[in-house]
Write a protein that holds these residues in place. Structure first.
Motif, PDB file in Angstrom:
ATOM      1  N   ALA A  58       0.797  -1.223   0.000  1.00 54.73           N
ATOM      2  CA  ALA A  58       0.000   0.000   0.000  1.00 54.73           C
ATOM      3  C   ALA A  58       0.833   1.279   0.000  1.00 54.73           C
ATOM      4  CB  ALA A  58      -0.961  -0.014   1.187  1.00 54.73           C
ATOM      5  N   PRO A  59       1.815   1.437   0.889  1.00 48.32           N
ATOM      6  CA  PRO A  59       2.583   2.689   0.895  1.00 48.32           C
ATOM      7  C   PRO A  59       3.305   2.941  -0.427  1.00 48.32           C
ATOM      8  CG  PRO A  59       2.943   1.461   2.921  1.00 48.32           C
ATOM      9  CD  PRO A  59       2.238   0.538   1.970  1.00 48.32           C
ATOM     10  N   ALA A  60       3.861   1.883  -1.020  1.00 46.48           N
ATOM     11  CA  ALA A  60       4.600   2.044  -2.273  1.00 46.48           C
ATOM     12  C   ALA A  60       3.704   2.583  -3.376  1.00 46.48           C
ATOM     13  CB  ALA A  60       5.210   0.711  -2.693  1.00 46.48           C
ATOM     14  N   MET A  61       2.422   2.193  -3.370  1.00 50.88           N
ATOM     15  CA  MET A  61       1.489   2.690  -4.373  1.00 50.88           C
ATOM     16  C   MET A  61       1.304   4.198  -4.256  1.00 50.88           C
ATOM     17  SD  MET A  61      -1.439  -0.292  -4.239  1.00 50.88           S
ATOM     18  CE  MET A  61      -2.580   0.668  -5.249  1.00 50.88           C
ATOM     19  N   LEU A 181      -6.266   4.733  -4.646  1.00 50.97           N
ATOM     20  CA  LEU A 181      -5.669   6.006  -5.043  1.00 50.97           C
ATOM     21  C   LEU A 181      -6.667   7.153  -4.926  1.00 50.97           C
ATOM     22  CD1 LEU A 181      -3.619   4.832  -8.163  1.00 50.97           C
ATOM     23  CD2 LEU A 181      -2.703   5.557  -5.949  1.00 50.97           C
ATOM     24  N   MET A 182      -7.911   6.923  -5.335  1.00 54.60           N
ATOM     25  CA  MET A 182      -8.919   7.977  -5.241  1.00 54.60           C
ATOM     26  C   MET A 182      -9.239   8.296  -3.784  1.00 54.60           C
ATOM     27  SD  MET A 182      -9.296   8.818  -8.329  1.00 54.60           S
ATOM     28  CE  MET A 182     -10.553  10.065  -7.997  1.00 54.60           C
ATOM     29  N   ALA A 183      -9.275   7.260  -2.936  1.00 59.39           N
ATOM     30  CA  ALA A 183      -9.537   7.488  -1.515  1.00 59.39           C
ATOM     31  C   ALA A 183      -8.391   8.264  -0.880  1.00 59.39           C
ATOM     32  CB  ALA A 183      -9.734   6.157  -0.796  1.00 59.39           C
ATOM     33  N   LEU A 192      -3.309  13.695  -7.105  1.00 63.17           N
ATOM     34  CA  LEU A 192      -3.280  13.028  -8.400  1.00 63.17           C
ATOM     35  C   LEU A 192      -3.215  14.054  -9.523  1.00 63.17           C
ATOM     36  CD1 LEU A 192      -5.955  10.198  -7.928  1.00 63.17           C
ATOM     37  CD2 LEU A 192      -3.475   9.950  -7.976  1.00 63.17           C
ATOM     38  N   ARG A 193      -2.445  13.719 -10.550  1.00 60.49           N
ATOM     39  CA  ARG A 193      -2.320  14.612 -11.699  1.00 60.49           C
ATOM     40  C   ARG A 193      -3.328  14.266 -12.792  1.00 60.49           C
ATOM     41  NH1 ARG A 193       3.144  13.871 -10.167  1.00 60.49           N
ATOM     42  NH2 ARG A 193       4.166  15.830  -9.589  1.00 60.49           N
ATOM     43  N   PHE A 265      -8.506  -1.201   1.879  1.00 64.89           N
ATOM     44  CA  PHE A 265      -7.499  -0.246   1.417  1.00 64.89           C
ATOM     45  C   PHE A 265      -8.044   1.176   1.513  1.00 64.89           C
ATOM     46  CE2 PHE A 265      -4.868  -3.627   0.338  1.00 64.89           C
ATOM     47  CZ  PHE A 265      -3.688  -3.204  -0.259  1.00 64.89           C
ATOM     48  N   GLU A 266      -9.330   1.334   1.230  1.00 65.19           N
ATOM     49  CA  GLU A 266      -9.946   2.652   1.388  1.00 65.19           C
ATOM     50  C   GLU A 266      -9.910   3.079   2.853  1.00 65.19           C
ATOM     51  OE1 GLU A 266     -13.239   2.800  -2.219  1.00 65.19           O
ATOM     52  OE2 GLU A 266     -13.708   1.692  -0.400  1.00 65.19           O
ATOM     53  N   ALA A 267     -10.123   2.128   3.750  1.00 66.08           N
ATOM     54  CA  ALA A 267     -10.072   2.434   5.180  1.00 66.08           C
ATOM     55  C   ALA A 267      -8.669   2.864   5.596  1.00 66.08           C
ATOM     56  CB  ALA A 267     -10.522   1.216   5.992  1.00 66.08           C
ATOM     57  N   VAL A 268      -7.659   2.224   5.018  1.00 63.92           N
ATOM     58  CA  VAL A 268      -6.274   2.626   5.291  1.00 63.92           C
ATOM     59  C   VAL A 268      -6.047   4.060   4.834  1.00 63.92           C
ATOM     60  CG1 VAL A 268      -3.868   2.275   4.589  1.00 63.92           C
ATOM     61  CG2 VAL A 268      -5.263   0.317   5.256  1.00 63.92           C
TER      62      VAL A 268
END
Length: 281
Positions: A58-61, A181-183, A192-193, A265-268
């Motif tokens: 997750a962090p790397a993303m 990514l959106m969350a 985000l670009r 992942f959204e919760a993270v």
């Protein structure tokens, strides 16, 4: 809270919604006791638990180093990806979508001697930390099989194709990435670009490469996981998975697993703004 994060417990993805549409509402839904037993017999409980291991990526993303958070990251992952939480989410969905007939069919196979031996190695494989050894071992096995033109390769291909017959894994992985990514952007963690539509289009442009990678990884993993099973046993497993009823079960289980992964992942992402880098003493 940003609008992007105001989500119900289960926010249906396109893939998940399509699966539900394809499977008629069960005439008789399975009860909670049967569902909990089903999770254990099939090993789906461990598959859900293993979602926690995916949090390492997750962090790397997001371009963040997990080590920067020290023990705070481990605490966050353990809380958000709590096994009980994910199992309850799975049972809530399966209780509404998995018929008693399909549950019984799948449970009967996995309760057999072959089924339980398969579940045992699958559970071990799910929870094995990916330090490269499993991938290297699986790749070495596949290379050896190719050198002797072994018919086992075709059996392993049947096996991996049967667990993802409609190719939903690629779409699901993309959905998990987009939602995360959106969350994260909605929570102010990253900027985000590109908008969501452009992000999805960028991912679609990489689909061929991703599809090949997923297929290759699935074969490597299968070669490693089922190395102790005979060709006859692998073929028997492939035949069981190719059954129309098992196909419905796997389509649903895959959708549930990826939906829970995206949700967690959204919760993270929602909690990252409150985290501070720390140093473990």
């Amino acid at each position: 809270m940003p609008a992007a994060l105001r989500l119900p417990l289960i926010a249906l993805t396109t893939t998940f919604a399509l699966v539900l549409a394809a499977i008629a509402a069960p005439a008789q839904a399975a009860d909670q006791a049967k569902l909990r037993e089903y999770l254990e017999i099939t090993g789906f409980d461990v598959a859900l638990e293993s979602i926690r291991l995916s949090a390492d990526n997750a962090p790397a993303m997001l371009g963040i180093e997990a080590d920067a958070f020290g023990s705070e990251w481990s605490r966050l992952v353990n809380e958000v990806f709590a096994t009980d939480t994910m199992q309850l989410m799975a049972m809530d969905i399966l209780g509404e979508t998995l018929s008693d007939d399909l549950l019984t069919h799948a449970a009967d196979f996995y309760a057999s001697d072959l089924g339980q031996r398969l579940v045992a190695v699958e559970n071990d494989s799910h929870m094995e930390e990916e330090d490269g050894l499993k991938t290297e071992s699986g790749a070495a096995i596949m290379e050896g099989l190719r050198q002797i033109d072994s018919p086992r390769i075709a059996l392993l291909e049947r096996l991996t194709q049967a667990t993802d017959a409609d190719g939903a894994s690629l779409r699901a992985i993309q959905e998990v990435q987009v939602r995360f990514l959106m969350a994260a952007a909605g929570a102010g963690v990253i900027e985000l670009r590109m908008d969501e539509a452009d992000l999805r289009e960028a991912m679609r442009s990489q689909e061929d490469e991703m599809r090949q990678s997923i297929a290759a990884n699935a074969l490597t993993n299968a070669a490693y996981t089922y190395q102790a099973f005979s060709d006859g046993e692998v073929e028997a497993y492939a035949e069981a998975l190719e059954d129309a009823r098992m196909q419905k079960v796997y389509a649903l289980m895959n959708a549930v697993q990826y939906e829970i992964m995206a949700n967690r992942f959204e919760a993270v992402a929602a909690r990252l703004p409150d985290m501070q880098p720390s140093t473990d003493l």
